[in-house]
Each structure stands twice: as structure tokens, then as C-alpha cells.
Design a protein around this motif. Structure first.
Motif, PDB file in Angstrom:
ATOM      1  N   SER A 201      -4.621  -8.386  -1.185  1.00  0.00           N
ATOM      2  CA  SER A 201      -3.416  -7.577  -1.010  1.00  0.00           C
ATOM      3  C   SER A 201      -3.484  -6.759   0.273  1.00  0.00           C
ATOM      4  N   THR A 232      -1.031  -8.995  -4.764  1.00  0.00           N
ATOM      5  CA  THR A 232      -1.494  -9.781  -5.908  1.00  0.00           C
ATOM      6  C   THR A 232      -1.636  -8.899  -7.140  1.00  0.00           C
ATOM      7  N   VAL A 249       1.212 -13.735  -7.199  1.00  0.00           N
ATOM      8  CA  VAL A 249       1.152 -13.426  -5.768  1.00  0.00           C
ATOM      9  C   VAL A 249       2.570 -13.292  -5.220  1.00  0.00           C
TER      10      VAL A 249
END
Length: 373
Positions: A201, A232, A249
Motif C-alpha cells: 500500500s 490493499t 487491492v
């Protein structure tokens, strides 16, 4: 058509629309369960003398407002479902869909009151199951675009902006969603793998007012820090045999999903896990640059609209199945300012009801402008 004429019709509806919003807000219905909400909507639309279809793609409702003469066909969409907030069972309107619904009702009713003054038609769609990303597809599969194929599509979403302020997203919008399933060699190995996935992320949810101000600035910055992002999330079933996890995601731009799938496969292989992707990624909602700019320019001239901000990046924390309508026709979504507590999915989400009248007048004016273009 003048704003004064639109306002004259809308003013007769303001009080009733606020009452309708409060009714829907008190009785939130989760995705696929919007029977009561759909019934209230259909009743109001039929009372306005409109041609109404119900049961479209579940509990979807469709009203067609025909003008006095033949002309263009446009689509306006509002979603109706609430958010599941307590272990997937209880629901609440903490995403503002109750506001979206009554703005849609108001738009349809004002257009019905003015139908002898415009050419063309507006198909007003009240969609179920947006929160599960199922409703738009179900309505499209059920023929929502028949027999009138719209040329353009428009929608609103509540946002944490002052009442009277809109936000436009030319060429941007909301990210899509990819999901994978993991079978893991054990709970400890699973947690370690999920930590590595979390490290992919590049953005995090704001935790303070300062974080939110920084995020809002990033959204308004061309080629800024949110021009590319990954976010994520995961859920581990440590008691399962084998141990499993579901991973989601979000990414922008959506063309990144193939490379991100490769990264996830590599991490899974290194951890001795089995990874599967049950479906293709759900598409991002991308607003037409041309239509968004044109619509924003028109909105800026409308009474009651104090400003139209421009967002140059996607809000990272949610998606929108309005994306599927925009895959069929060009269009755009605007954020409607409902006050600073209008952060979608925040547990303290609160909408200033003055925004309802602003949304009704602005969207009616925009649709009439586009019909005449």
C-alpha cells in the motif's frame, strides 16, 4: 431554461423531499433488500405521472421523463442501499445513498413538472446493491437501457465539502477492485505474508483532520501523490483448515492490476501459499474529461452553486459500480457537498439536508442544458 423556473418547481418539493430522506434514513435496507425504499420511490414517481418500471435487476426502479418533443436521451442514476456496519447484518445510511435517492426523486419530479418545456427524455435509474458492486450489472443485464439507449449518464455522490460546493473528476473517478484468495501453510506464515501484502500500500486512511486536509490537497493536485496508488486489505481465517485469507487491492490507474497480480503471485510463491483470482478486476469508474469539464462549467453558473472544485485523482478508499454504466456511454459523477461530516462510510457520517435542494436544482439544470446541447 432559467434557474428561476426550475427553482419555482423545486421549492414546492423541498419539504417533502427532506421528509422522504428522513423516512428512508430511519429504515435502511442492505444491498438486495431495498423493497421498502424502492416502493416509496415508485409511489412518488407514479404520483408525478411518470412511466415507472420496478423490479429491474432486483429492486431497481426506472422512471422515464418524456419531454414535449423528440430529442436526446440522457440517464441519471441514484443508488438506494445502506451500508452493513455490524458484522454484516445491521445497516445504516453512512454513505449517503438516502440523499442520493431523494435527489433522484426530486430531479425526476422537477423534470416532470417542466416536461412541456423541453425536448428529449431523461431515464432516471434508482439502483440497488451498489455497496456489493452487483446492482449496476444486474440492472444492465435486465435491460435497463431498453428501449431508450442514453447518450450520456450522470450521477452524484455525497462528499465532505461545504453545502453548495461540488467536486468534478475529469479523467479521474474511483478505483476498481481486484480480489484474490490464499491458501496458506499456517497461521504464522499467513500473517507474515499478509504483512508483506499490506506493505504494498502506498496510501493510508486519514486518521486526523490534518491527514484529511493533506489528502484533499493531494486529490486536487495534477500529477500529484495520488496520480498512482495502491491500497490493499485482507481478512485471515486462521481457524480454517487449511488456513485461508481473502485479499483485495485497489489501484490507480487500473492498468496496473496485471503487474500487481504478478507481485501477489510472487509473494505467495515465496511464502509457500496457493493463490487464485476468482474474477477479473472490477473496473474503475472513469469520468469523461470532456463531459465533466462541460458540465462543471455549466454548474458554476447555477444559483446555489458556490464553487465546483476539480479533483485530479481518484479517492483511494472506495469504488463505484456506476463504472459499468460509464462503460456503455460517456458520463460523469460529481461529489455533492453535504458538510464536513459527509465522509462516506465513516461511522459518524452526517449529511446536511440543505444539500438535497442544491443537488436537485443543479442536476435538473444540468440535464436540461445537456438535452438542449
Amino acid at each position: 431554461m432559467t434557474g428561476a423556473r426550475i427553482d419555482a418547481v423545486a421549492a414546492t418539493l423541498d419539504e417533502a423531499l427532506i421528509g422522504l430522506r428522513r423516512d428512508i434514513h430511519r429504515w435502511p435496507e442492505l444491498a438486495g433488500e431495498e423493497r421498502r425504499t424502492a416502493g416509496l420511490v415508485a409511489e412518488r414517481l407514479r404520483a408525478a405521472g411518470l412511466d415507472v418500471r420496478t423490479g429491474v435487476g432486483g429492486h431497481g426502479v426506472v422512471a422515464v421523463v418524456e419531454g414535449a418533443r423528440e430529442g436526446r436521451t440522457l440517464l441519471y442514476r441514484a443508488d438506494m442501499d445502506a451500508v452493513a456496519v455490524e458484522q454484516g447484518t445491521a445497516g445504516a445510511h453512512i454513505c449517503g445513498h438516502d440523499v442520493h435517492t431523494v435527489v433522484g426523486v426530486g430531479v425526476a419530479e422537477v423534470l416532470a413538472g417542466l416536461r412541456d418545456r423541453f425536448a428529449g427524455r431523461v431515464v432516471v435509474v434508482f439502483q440497488p446493491a451498489e455497496e456489493t458492486l452487483e446492482g449496476a450489472r444486474a440492472m444492465l443485464d435486465d435491460g435497463v437501457l431498453e428501449p431508450h439507449l442514453p447518450e450520456e449518464a450522470y450521477a452524484l455522490h455525497c462528499g465532505p465539502l461545504p453545502v453548495g460546493v461540488f467536486a468534478a473528476m475529469p479523467g479521474a473517478g474511483l478505483s476498481g477492485l481486484d480480489v484474490c484468495h490464499l491458501e496458506l501453510p499456517g497461521a504464522d506464515a499467513g500473517r507474515a505474508l499478509l504483512d508483506r501484502i499490506a506493505a504494498m500500500s502506498t496510501v493510508r486512511r486519514p486518521e486526523s483532520d490534518a491527514d484529511f486536509v493533506e489528502l484533499l490537497a493531494a486529490l486536487q493536485t495534477p500529477d500529484g501523490p495520488l496520480a498512482r496508488f495502491v491500497l490493499t486489505g485482507s481478512q485471515l481465517a486462521a481457524d480454517a483448515d487449511p488456513v485461508t485469507a481473502d485479499v483485495w487491492v485497489r489501484a490507480w490507474p487500473e492498468e496496473r492490476h496485471p503487474e500487481l497480480r504478478d507481485d501477489l503471485r510472487r509473494l505467495a510463491t515465496e511464502a509457500g501459499a496457493r493463490i487464485t483470482f476468482p474474477e477479473p478486476p472490477f473496473p474503475a469508474m472513469v469520468c469523461s474529461p470532456e463531459l465533466t469539464e462541460a458540465a462543471a462549467a455549466h454548474l458554476r453558473e447555477q444559483p446555489g452553486v458556490d464553487a465546483v472544485m476539480t479533483m485530479h485523482a481518484a479517492w483511494p478508499f472506495s469504488g463505484e459500480d456506476f463504472a459499468l454504466f460509464l462503460h456503455r456511454m460517456p458520463g460523469t459523477m460529481f461529489y455533492l457537498g453535504v458538510g464536513e461530516q459527509g465522509v462516506p462510510h465513516a461511522l459518524d457520517f452526517t449529511a446536511d439536508e440543505r444539500a438535497i435542494g442544491v443537488g436537485v436544482r443543479a442536476m435538473t439544470a444540468l440535464l436540461l442544458h445537456r438535452l438542449a446541447s
